[in-house]
Design an enzyme around this catalytic site. Structure first.
Site, PDB file in Angstrom:
ATOM      1  N   LYS A 276      -9.934   2.682   6.428  1.00  0.00           N
ATOM      2  CA  LYS A 276      -8.725   1.939   6.064  1.00  0.00           C
ATOM      3  C   LYS A 276      -8.751   0.545   6.681  1.00  0.00           C
ATOM      4  O   LYS A 276      -9.395   0.337   7.711  1.00  0.00           O
ATOM      5  CB  LYS A 276      -7.483   2.676   6.609  1.00  0.00           C
ATOM      6  CG  LYS A 276      -7.132   3.962   5.897  1.00  0.00           C
ATOM      7  CD  LYS A 276      -5.889   4.592   6.519  1.00  0.00           C
ATOM      8  CE  LYS A 276      -5.514   5.899   5.848  1.00  0.00           C
ATOM      9  NZ  LYS A 276      -5.068   5.740   4.437  1.00  0.00           N
ATOM     10  N   ARG A 350      -5.833  16.207   0.348  1.00  0.00           N
ATOM     11  CA  ARG A 350      -5.947  17.194  -0.738  1.00  0.00           C
ATOM     12  C   ARG A 350      -7.106  18.152  -0.487  1.00  0.00           C
ATOM     13  O   ARG A 350      -7.090  19.279  -0.961  1.00  0.00           O
ATOM     14  CB  ARG A 350      -6.077  16.464  -2.078  1.00  0.00           C
ATOM     15  CG  ARG A 350      -7.276  15.572  -2.184  1.00  0.00           C
ATOM     16  CD  ARG A 350      -7.123  14.503  -3.256  1.00  0.00           C
ATOM     17  NE  ARG A 350      -6.286  13.387  -2.817  1.00  0.00           N
ATOM     18  CZ  ARG A 350      -5.986  12.335  -3.564  1.00  0.00           C
ATOM     19  NH1 ARG A 350      -6.436  12.245  -4.796  1.00  0.00           N
ATOM     20  NH2 ARG A 350      -5.222  11.372  -3.084  1.00  0.00           N
TER      21      ARG A 350
HETATM   22  N1  BES Z   1      -2.556   9.784   4.654  1.00  0.00           N
HETATM   23  C1  BES Z   1      -2.819   8.955   3.533  1.00  0.00           C
HETATM   24  C2  BES Z   1      -1.554   8.639   2.741  1.00  0.00           C
HETATM   25  C3  BES Z   1      -0.591   7.696   3.393  1.00  0.00           C
HETATM   26  C4  BES Z   1      -0.710   6.341   3.186  1.00  0.00           C
HETATM   27  C5  BES Z   1       0.458   8.171   4.143  1.00  0.00           C
HETATM   28  C6  BES Z   1       0.207   5.471   3.769  1.00  0.00           C
HETATM   29  C7  BES Z   1       1.364   7.310   4.728  1.00  0.00           C
HETATM   30  C8  BES Z   1       1.244   5.955   4.524  1.00  0.00           C
HETATM   31  C9  BES Z   1      -3.803   9.645   2.609  1.00  0.00           C
HETATM   32  O1  BES Z   1      -4.740  10.439   3.214  1.00  0.00           O
HETATM   33  C10 BES Z   1      -4.554   8.567   1.879  1.00  0.00           C
HETATM   34  O2  BES Z   1      -5.237   7.841   2.531  1.00  0.00           O
HETATM   35  N2  BES Z   1      -4.406   8.502   0.572  1.00  0.00           N
HETATM   36  C11 BES Z   1      -5.057   7.517  -0.217  1.00  0.00           C
HETATM   37  C12 BES Z   1      -5.679   8.202  -1.388  1.00  0.00           C
HETATM   38  C13 BES Z   1      -6.614   7.323  -2.188  1.00  0.00           C
HETATM   39  C14 BES Z   1      -7.835   6.995  -1.382  1.00  0.00           C
HETATM   40  C15 BES Z   1      -6.990   8.051  -3.460  1.00  0.00           C
HETATM   41  C16 BES Z   1      -4.025   6.506  -0.669  1.00  0.00           C
HETATM   42  O3  BES Z   1      -2.905   6.905  -1.010  1.00  0.00           O
HETATM   43  O4  BES Z   1      -4.318   5.325  -0.627  1.00  0.00           O
HETATM   44 MN    MN Z   2      -6.405   9.312   3.884  1.00  0.00          MN
END
Ligand code: BES
Ligand code: MN
Ligand code: ZN
Length: 499
Positions: A276, A350
């Site tokens: 990230k 997931r």
């Molecule tokens: N834990 C994150 C989702 C999240 C993002 C929670 C911001 C709280 C605040 C999750 O694991 C994630 O990173 N999801 C990605 C999925 C994508 C890579 C398909 C997302 O939502 O960007």
């Molecule tokens: Mn994630």
């Protein structure tokens, strides 16, 4: 903090702060009217001048100077009668308690006037609102822990009608149990990931088992391997923290089928190899909010002795990049046998849920509810005002909606239409773990849907609601503890319906 209910007259009780509640556009109730009379009509004068209002959650602090026995008087608004919900009462209770604390009160006496709710529900809302409204996370503050302010030691609720006091007291007890658990969930989520590892969460689950009638089992890596949990193990492979698969069972329902609760517990989500950006990455300690919520809910079910059988499943791990981490392009084999091609290691929630949902199916549950900080897109869709909901069971989605309204932890549904399933088709495996930006709250749910077999299922995406960037009614900035009260209400309603 202790909350007690007793009969008595507000104006004669010696206390640091007395609280009265007023409704917009209505004459003060009998208690407020007597207090106002003792003060020579000061409250009414301030209302006329607009210095004191009955707007929802607005507070006005007065010093009665001996005209009533209380040292301070807090007038709190409930808003308009037509809009008066339990959540408004929580808000008023939270604001009044917080105002009392800022003014330096240690003891508060409340006359819960103005609401026309069932006394048990009002008692519960009052206890929840004041407990959660006073919540602070001070564990890591070294000095001036309380900002110079003492904590509130006791709240006394004065009931004029002795007949309602019993039910109100019972409601207060329920609210205290539920709010204490929600506060524990907030503590868990607010804690830095270094102090809330999978091992720490397993320890907390074991602690809950000792305190309540729960059976807790923690599966280690070798058991996960034997069970074929390749998705959970894949996500865990980049971390030096050992993953834990936590199974908490509550058996209070005789031969009834289980309700299965599944909660995502990524104790830190760096994104893994698909790392990230560093902006706001600190927030990713909250990625275990779903797991904390299901532990809180099952503890509540046990404390409230609900006549149900419940299993809470918490797959817990970090998502880290390293030489041993799983990588984009890898294919993971899940416990169900289905394979998943990894497009993005940041879509890890997931994956761990896929194995946990498959494990849930072993219980042949009446319903599976999963809760997870799953997608950033959920916030794009709903902001921070609602939890995203997707699922296969109209009946249980409706029940979840109702629980959301009642608790103020509202949910909003998104569709799970067939067309979305195409977005996670893989060329080489049974599915892929990321389907691009389009509808990604739903495509994440599509993946989950492949692991719940034919069991009725409701999925809650709390990525948008687990954390709040601003102070809210009875929820200070930070972890909200979302899901704990929602799921507890869902379970209570379920138990009431099953009788
Ligand atoms: N834990 C994150 C989702 C999240 C993002 C929670 C911001 C709280 C605040 C999750 O694991 C994630 O990173 N999801 C990605 C999925 C994508 C890579 C398909 C997302 O939502 O960007
Ligand atoms: Mn994630
Ligand atoms: Zn995540």
């Amino acid at each position: 903090m202790k909350i007690t209910v007793k009969p008595g007259k507000l104006e004669t009780i010696r206390t640091d702060a007395a609280v009265i509640m007023i409704v917009e556009g209505e004459k003060p109730g009998p208690v407020a009217a007597r207090v106002d009379k003792a003060l020579g009509g000061m409250v009414q004068r301030l209302i006329k001048r607009g210095e004191c209002t009955a707007k929802p959650g607005s507070v006005c602090l007065l010093y009665p100077e001996g005209k009533i026995a209380a040292e301070r008087l807090i007038v709190v608004g409930l808003g308009k009668r037509a809009d008066l919900t339990l959540d408004r009462l929580r808000l008023a209770a939270g604001k009044a308690a917080a105002a009392g604390r800022s003014a330096g009160a240690k003891n508060i006496v409340v006359a819960p006037e103005g609401s026309s709710f069932d006394p048990a529900e009002a008692g519960q809302a009052l206890a929840e609102g004041s407990t959660l409204g006073l919540y602070r996370f001070l564990k890591y503050k070294s000095k001036d822990k309380n900002n110079g302010k003492k904590e509130i030691a006791s709240i006394t609720v004065l009931m004029e009608k002795a007949s309602a006091a019993g039910a109100f007291q019972k409601g207060v007890r329920t609210g205290e149990i539920i709010a204490a658990q929600a506060a524990l969930v907030r503590d868990m989520v607010n804690s830095p990931s270094a102090d809330m590892t999978p091992t720490d969460i397993a320890g907390i689950a074991k602690g809950l088992a000792r305190k309540h009638r729960l059976k807790v089992q923690v599966l280690e890596r070798d058991r996960m391997r034997k069970l074929g949990m390749g998705a959970l193990l894949g996500v865990a492979s980049g971390s030096v923290q050992p993953p834990k698969f936590i199974i908490a069972e509550y058996r209070g329902g005789g031969k009834r089928p289980f309700v299965a609760l599944v909660g995502k517990a990524i104790t830190f989500d760096s994104g893994g190899i698909s790392i990230k950006p560093s902006d706001n990455m600190d927030r990713m300690k909250d990625d275990m909010s779903g797991g904390a919520a299901v532990l809180g809910a099952i503890a509540n079910a046990a404390a409230l002795k609900l006549p149900l059988n419940i299993v809470a499943l918490v797959p817990a791990t970090e998502n880290m990049p390293s030489g041993s981490a799983y990588k984009p392009g890898d294919v993971l084999r899940t416990m169900s046998g289905k394979t998943i091609e990894i497009i993005n290691t940041d879509a890890e929630g997931r994956l761990i849920l896929a194995d946990a949902l498959a494990y849930a199916c072993r219980y042949k549950p009446a319903v599976i509810v999963d809760i997870a900080t799953l997608t950033g897109a959920c916030r794009i869709a709903l902001g921070q005002e609602a939890t995203g909901m997707v699922g296969t069971s109209e009946k249980y989605k409706q029940k979840m909606r109702a629980a959301g309204e009642k608790t103020g932890e509202r949910v909003w549904e998104l569709p799970l239409w067939d067309g979305y399933q195409d977005l996670i088709k893989s060329d080489i495996a049974d599915m892929k773990n990321a389907g691009g930006r389009d509808g990604s709250v739903i495509t994440a749910a599509c993946l989950l849907s492949k692991f719940v077999e034919k069991y009725p299922w409701v999925h809650l995406d709390i990525a948008c609601t687990a954390w709040t960037d601003k102070d809210r009614p009875y929820t200070p900035k930070g972890a909200t503890g979302i899901g704990c009260r929602l799921l507890t209400q869902f379970l209570r309603d379920y138990a009431a319906g099953a009788k």
